[in-house]
Design a protein around this motif. Structure first.
Motif, PDB file in Angstrom:
ATOM      1  N   ARG A   1       0.869  -1.246  -0.014  1.00 44.67           N
ATOM      2  CA  ARG A   1       0.109  -0.036  -0.261  1.00 44.67           C
ATOM      3  C   ARG A   1       0.800   1.469  -0.096  1.00 44.67           C
ATOM      4  NH1 ARG A   1      -2.762  -2.710   4.070  1.00 44.67           N
ATOM      5  NH2 ARG A   1      -1.614  -1.508   5.405  1.00 44.67           N
ATOM      6  N   GLU A   2       1.902   1.034   0.602  1.00 46.18           N
ATOM      7  CA  GLU A   2       2.771   2.378   1.114  1.00 46.18           C
ATOM      8  C   GLU A   2       4.039   2.824   0.049  1.00 46.18           C
ATOM      9  OE1 GLU A   2       1.963   2.680   5.810  1.00 46.18           O
ATOM     10  OE2 GLU A   2       4.037   2.337   4.926  1.00 46.18           O
ATOM     11  N   VAL A   3       4.429   1.568  -0.830  1.00 44.11           N
ATOM     12  CA  VAL A   3       5.703   2.032  -1.488  1.00 44.11           C
ATOM     13  C   VAL A   3       5.248   2.650  -2.754  1.00 44.11           C
ATOM     14  CG1 VAL A   3       7.053   0.047  -0.406  1.00 44.11           C
ATOM     15  CG2 VAL A   3       5.920  -0.231  -2.846  1.00 44.11           C
ATOM     16  N   ILE A   4       6.609   3.652  -3.175  1.00 48.87           N
ATOM     17  CA  ILE A   4       6.582   4.284  -4.490  1.00 48.87           C
ATOM     18  C   ILE A   4       8.102   4.517  -4.939  1.00 48.87           C
ATOM     19  CG2 ILE A   4       6.179   6.501  -3.533  1.00 48.87           C
ATOM     20  CD1 ILE A   4       4.822   7.108  -6.265  1.00 48.87           C
ATOM     21  N   SER A   5       8.531   3.956  -6.048  1.00 50.72           N
ATOM     22  CA  SER A   5       9.976   4.263  -6.462  1.00 50.72           C
ATOM     23  C   SER A   5       9.978   5.309  -7.260  1.00 50.72           C
ATOM     24  CB  SER A   5      10.439   2.897  -7.244  1.00 50.72           C
ATOM     25  OG  SER A   5      10.102   1.815  -6.276  1.00 50.72           O
ATOM     26  N   LEU A   6      11.047   6.226  -6.817  1.00 45.90           N
ATOM     27  CA  LEU A   6      11.561   7.433  -7.439  1.00 45.90           C
ATOM     28  C   LEU A   6      12.482   7.160  -8.478  1.00 45.90           C
ATOM     29  CD1 LEU A   6      11.065   9.960  -4.563  1.00 45.90           C
ATOM     30  CD2 LEU A   6       9.387   9.363  -6.071  1.00 45.90           C
ATOM     31  N   PRO A   7      12.511   8.186  -9.774  1.00 43.31           N
ATOM     32  CA  PRO A   7      13.640   7.891 -10.631  1.00 43.31           C
ATOM     33  C   PRO A   7      15.073   8.075  -9.965  1.00 43.31           C
ATOM     34  CG  PRO A   7      11.913   9.539 -11.478  1.00 43.31           C
ATOM     35  CD  PRO A   7      11.761   9.270 -10.065  1.00 43.31           C
ATOM     36  N   VAL A   8      15.874   7.125  -9.962  1.00 47.30           N
ATOM     37  CA  VAL A   8      17.502   7.226  -9.496  1.00 47.30           C
ATOM     38  C   VAL A   8      18.562   6.731 -10.531  1.00 47.30           C
ATOM     39  CG1 VAL A   8      17.337   4.694  -8.573  1.00 47.30           C
ATOM     40  CG2 VAL A   8      18.403   6.701  -7.398  1.00 47.30           C
ATOM     41  N   HIS A   9      17.824   6.311 -11.755  1.00 48.80           N
ATOM     42  CA  HIS A   9      18.942   5.634 -12.654  1.00 48.80           C
ATOM     43  C   HIS A   9      19.907   6.767 -13.097  1.00 48.80           C
ATOM     44  CE1 HIS A   9      16.732   7.880 -15.858  1.00 48.80           C
ATOM     45  NE2 HIS A   9      15.325   7.759 -15.162  1.00 48.80           N
ATOM     46  N   PRO A  10      21.002   6.211 -13.359  1.00 52.39           N
ATOM     47  CA  PRO A  10      22.191   7.056 -13.839  1.00 52.39           C
ATOM     48  C   PRO A  10      22.089   7.854 -15.300  1.00 52.39           C
ATOM     49  CG  PRO A  10      22.589   4.797 -14.651  1.00 52.39           C
ATOM     50  CD  PRO A  10      21.381   4.726 -13.920  1.00 52.39           C
ATOM     51  N   GLY A  11      20.788   7.810 -15.972  1.00 47.85           N
ATOM     52  CA  GLY A  11      20.534   8.833 -17.087  1.00 47.85           C
ATOM     53  C   GLY A  11      19.939   9.980 -16.433  1.00 47.85           C
ATOM     54  N   LEU A  12      19.793  10.194 -15.174  1.00 49.48           N
ATOM     55  CA  LEU A  12      19.025  11.517 -14.869  1.00 49.48           C
ATOM     56  C   LEU A  12      20.280  12.718 -14.786  1.00 49.48           C
ATOM     57  CD1 LEU A  12      17.350   9.899 -11.753  1.00 49.48           C
ATOM     58  CD2 LEU A  12      16.171  11.016 -13.774  1.00 49.48           C
ATOM     59  N   SER A  13      19.853  13.895 -15.147  1.00 52.72           N
ATOM     60  CA  SER A  13      20.777  15.174 -14.795  1.00 52.72           C
ATOM     61  C   SER A  13      20.567  15.431 -13.579  1.00 52.72           C
ATOM     62  CB  SER A  13      20.357  15.869 -16.348  1.00 52.72           C
ATOM     63  OG  SER A  13      19.135  16.712 -15.975  1.00 52.72           O
ATOM     64  N   ASP A  14      21.555  16.491 -13.504  1.00 53.06           N
ATOM     65  CA  ASP A  14      21.275  17.122 -11.936  1.00 53.06           C
ATOM     66  C   ASP A  14      19.769  18.061 -11.813  1.00 53.06           C
ATOM     67  OD1 ASP A  14      23.705  16.404 -11.277  1.00 53.06           O
ATOM     68  OD2 ASP A  14      24.714  18.229 -11.491  1.00 53.06           O
ATOM     69  N   ARG A  15      19.534  18.564 -13.082  1.00 53.17           N
ATOM     70  CA  ARG A  15      18.136  19.075 -13.275  1.00 53.17           C
ATOM     71  C   ARG A  15      16.952  18.253 -13.051  1.00 53.17           C
ATOM     72  NH1 ARG A  15      16.743  21.054 -18.272  1.00 53.17           N
ATOM     73  NH2 ARG A  15      14.926  22.001 -18.177  1.00 53.17           N
ATOM     74  N   ASP A  16      17.107  16.847 -13.688  1.00 54.76           N
ATOM     75  CA  ASP A  16      16.066  16.053 -13.416  1.00 54.76           C
ATOM     76  C   ASP A  16      15.960  15.839 -11.988  1.00 54.76           C
ATOM     77  OD1 ASP A  16      15.492  15.583 -16.176  1.00 54.76           O
ATOM     78  OD2 ASP A  16      17.096  13.931 -16.089  1.00 54.76           O
ATOM     79  N   LEU A  17      17.094  15.681 -11.277  1.00 54.74           N
ATOM     80  CA  LEU A  17      17.012  15.118  -9.819  1.00 54.74           C
ATOM     81  C   LEU A  17      16.256  16.342  -9.004  1.00 54.74           C
ATOM     82  CD1 LEU A  17      20.360  13.452  -9.447  1.00 54.74           C
ATOM     83  CD2 LEU A  17      18.186  12.365  -9.108  1.00 54.74           C
ATOM     84  N   ALA A  18      16.781  17.566  -9.320  1.00 57.76           N
ATOM     85  CA  ALA A  18      16.186  18.836  -8.696  1.00 57.76           C
ATOM     86  C   ALA A  18      14.566  18.830  -8.846  1.00 57.76           C
ATOM     87  CB  ALA A  18      16.799  19.981  -9.001  1.00 57.76           C
TER      88      ALA A  18
END
Ligand code: PLP
Length: 379
Positions: free
Chosen positions: A350-367
Motif C-alpha cells: 500500500r505504501e511504497v513508491i519508487s522514484l527515478p534514481v537511474h544514471p540517465g538523470l541529469s542534476d536538473r532532473d534530480l532537482a
C-alpha cells in the motif's frame, strides 16, 4: 550527466517539458558496434561472446562458475531444477516481489511458501522464514529487493540449522554486497536478470551463478536440450540459450556497471538529503552490512496513490513495485492453500513508491524530482 548517448523515448507533444522516465536502459554507440560485430560474424547464438561474458561476469561474483541464459526467470527455474527441487518440496519465498520468484518455484512442481518481509529493507524477515519451515522445506529463496541485500547472515544461519539450501534471487542486485561479499555468491545458486529496466541489460537475458562446477554443468545441460555433446542428450532440457548478440551487449554493459552503480548511489544520496524533511515520507534505509545498488529508490508514503497521480501529471515517472502481493495474485491465491497473514507485505504494497534514481538523470532532473515530490506530498 553520464547518459552515454541514451535516448528518451515516448515523449508526447512539445508543450510539456520532457517527462522524467522511471527507468531507462543505457544503450550507446559501443553497444550498437558490438551488435554489428556479432551480426557480421554470422555466429549468433551461444558462441564465443556468451563464453567470454560468462567469464567476465564470474569475476564479479567470487569467480564462481556462471551460465548465461535467456532470462532471469530461466536462471531461477534452471537453477532450482539443477539443485533437485521438484514436486513435494517447499521453497520459502517472499510474497513481496515480482511474480517470477514464486513462478520459478511453482514451475519445478514444488510449492512456493510465502513468508513476510522486514519493514526496513522490504526483504525476507528471518523470523518469518523460520516460522514457515516444515518437514517438506528444501530451500529458502530471498530476493535482494530494489538492490538491497536480504539478511544473508541470518538466512545462511537458518539454512544451516535446518539443513536447507539457500537460493538467491539477485535479479535486481548486480554488484550489491553483504558483509563485503557479492550477493549471488552466497547460495547454492544466484540468479541475475538483464531485462532492460535492470541495472544492466542484454535486452532479455539472465545469469546463473553456481556454487560448484557440478551444478553449473547441470544448468548448462538444462539450457540446451540436455546436450553437452551434440545429439547425445543426457536429460530432458529446455532451449534457454543466450544469443551472442545479447552477450555482446552485456559485455559492453559490464564495463560500465561500476560507474553506473556509483551514479545511482550518488543520486540516492542526493534524494536522501533533499527528501529527509518531507513530512510522512520514509526514505530508504540501508543495513549496516549492506552495500545497496539502488535498482529502485523506494520510499513509503501514506497517500501513495494520490502522490503518484500528481507526479505523473508533473511529468515525473514513478513505479509501484509491487501493488499486489504474490499470495493474493490469482495465480497463487488458491494454490497457497491457506489464509496467510503477512502484515508487513500488505503494508508495503500500500505504501511504497519508487522514484527515478537511474544514471540517465541529469542534476536538473534530480532537482525537479525533489521539487515535484515535495509539492505532491503536501498536496
Ligand atoms: C526481473 C526479475 C525477475 C525475472 O527476470 P526476467 O529477466 O524478467 O525473467 C525475477 N525476480 C525479480 C525480483 C526480478 O526483478
Amino acid at each position: 550527466m553520464s547518459n552515454n548517448g541514451a535516448v528518451r523515448e515516448g515523449v508526447p507533444g512539445d508543450v510539456l517539458p520532457d517527462p522524467i522516465p522511471a527507468a531507462m536502459p543505457m544503450i550507446g554507440a559501443e553497444e550498437r558496434a558490438a551488435v554489428d560485430r556479432v551480426l557480421a560474424s554470422g555466429m549468433l547464438v551461444q558462441g564465443r561472446e556468451v563464453a567470454v561474458f560468462e567469464q567476465e561476469f564470474s569475476a564479479l561474483v567470487d569467480d564462481r562458475p556462471c551460465v548465461a541464459v535467456n532470462a532471469g526467470t530461466s536462471a531461477l527455474h534452471l537453477g532450482l531444477l539443477a539443485a533437485g527441487v521438484g514436486p513435494g518440496d517447499e521453497v520459502i519465498v517472499p510474497s513481496f516481489t515480482f511474480a517470477a520468484t514464486a513462478n520459478s518455484v511453482a514451475l519445478t512442481g514444488a510449492t512456493p511458501v510465502f513468508a513476510d518481509i522486514e519493514p526496513d529493507h522490504f526483504c525476507l524477515a528471518p523470523a518469518a522464514v523460520e516460522a514457515a519451515v516444515t518437514a517438506r522445506t528444501v530451500g529458502i529463496m530471498p530476493v535482494h529487493l530494489y538492490g538491497h541485500p536480504a539478511d544473508l547472515t541470518a538466512l545462511t544461519r537458518l539454512a544451516d540449522r535446518y539443513g536447507l539450501a539457500l537460493f538467491e534471487d539477485a535479479c535486481q542486485a548486480h554488484l550489491a554486497r553483504w558483509a563485503g561479499r557479492p550477493v549471488g555468491a552466497f547460495g547454492t545458486f544466484g540468479a541475475f536478470s538483464f531485462y532492460p529496466t535492470k541495472n544492466m541489460t542484454t535486452g532479455e537475458g539472465g545469469m546463473v551463478v553456481c556454487a560448484d562446477e557440478d551444478l553449473a554443468r547441470t544448468v548448462r545441460l538444462l539450457r540446451n536440450q540436455g546436450m553437452e555433446r551434440r545429439y547425445e542428450n543426457e536429460l530432458v532440457g529446455f532451449n534457454a540459450r543466450m544469443t551472442d548478440v545479447a552477450a555482446a551487449i552485456g559485455r559492453v554493459q559490464l564495463a560500465r556497471i561500476e560507474g553506473w552503480t556509483k551514479q545511482r548511489r550518488a543520486n540516492a544520496a542526493y534524494l536522501d538529503a533533499q527528501l529527509a524533511g518531507v513530512a510522512g515520507l520514509v526514505t530508504p534505509r540501508v543495513a549496516g552490512d549492506a552495500e545497496h545498488v539502488y535498482h529502485q529508490y523506494t520510499v513509503r508514503l501514506p497517500d501513495r496513490d494520490g502522490v503518484q497521480a500528481r507526479l505523473a501529471q508533473a511529468g515525473v515517472g514513478t513505479g509501484v513495485y509491487y501493488p499486489i502481493p504474490n499470495h493474493r495474485l490469482r495465480s497463487f491465491a488458491e494454490a497457497s492453500g491457506r489464509d496467510l497473514d503477512l502484515p508487513e507485505t500488505e503494508r508495503a504494497s500500500r505504501e511504497v513508491i519508487s522514484l527515478p534514481v537511474h544514471p540517465g538523470l541529469s542534476d536538473r532532473d534530480l532537482a525537479q524530482v525533489v521539487a515535484e515530490v515535495t509539492g505532491a506530498v503536501s498536496g
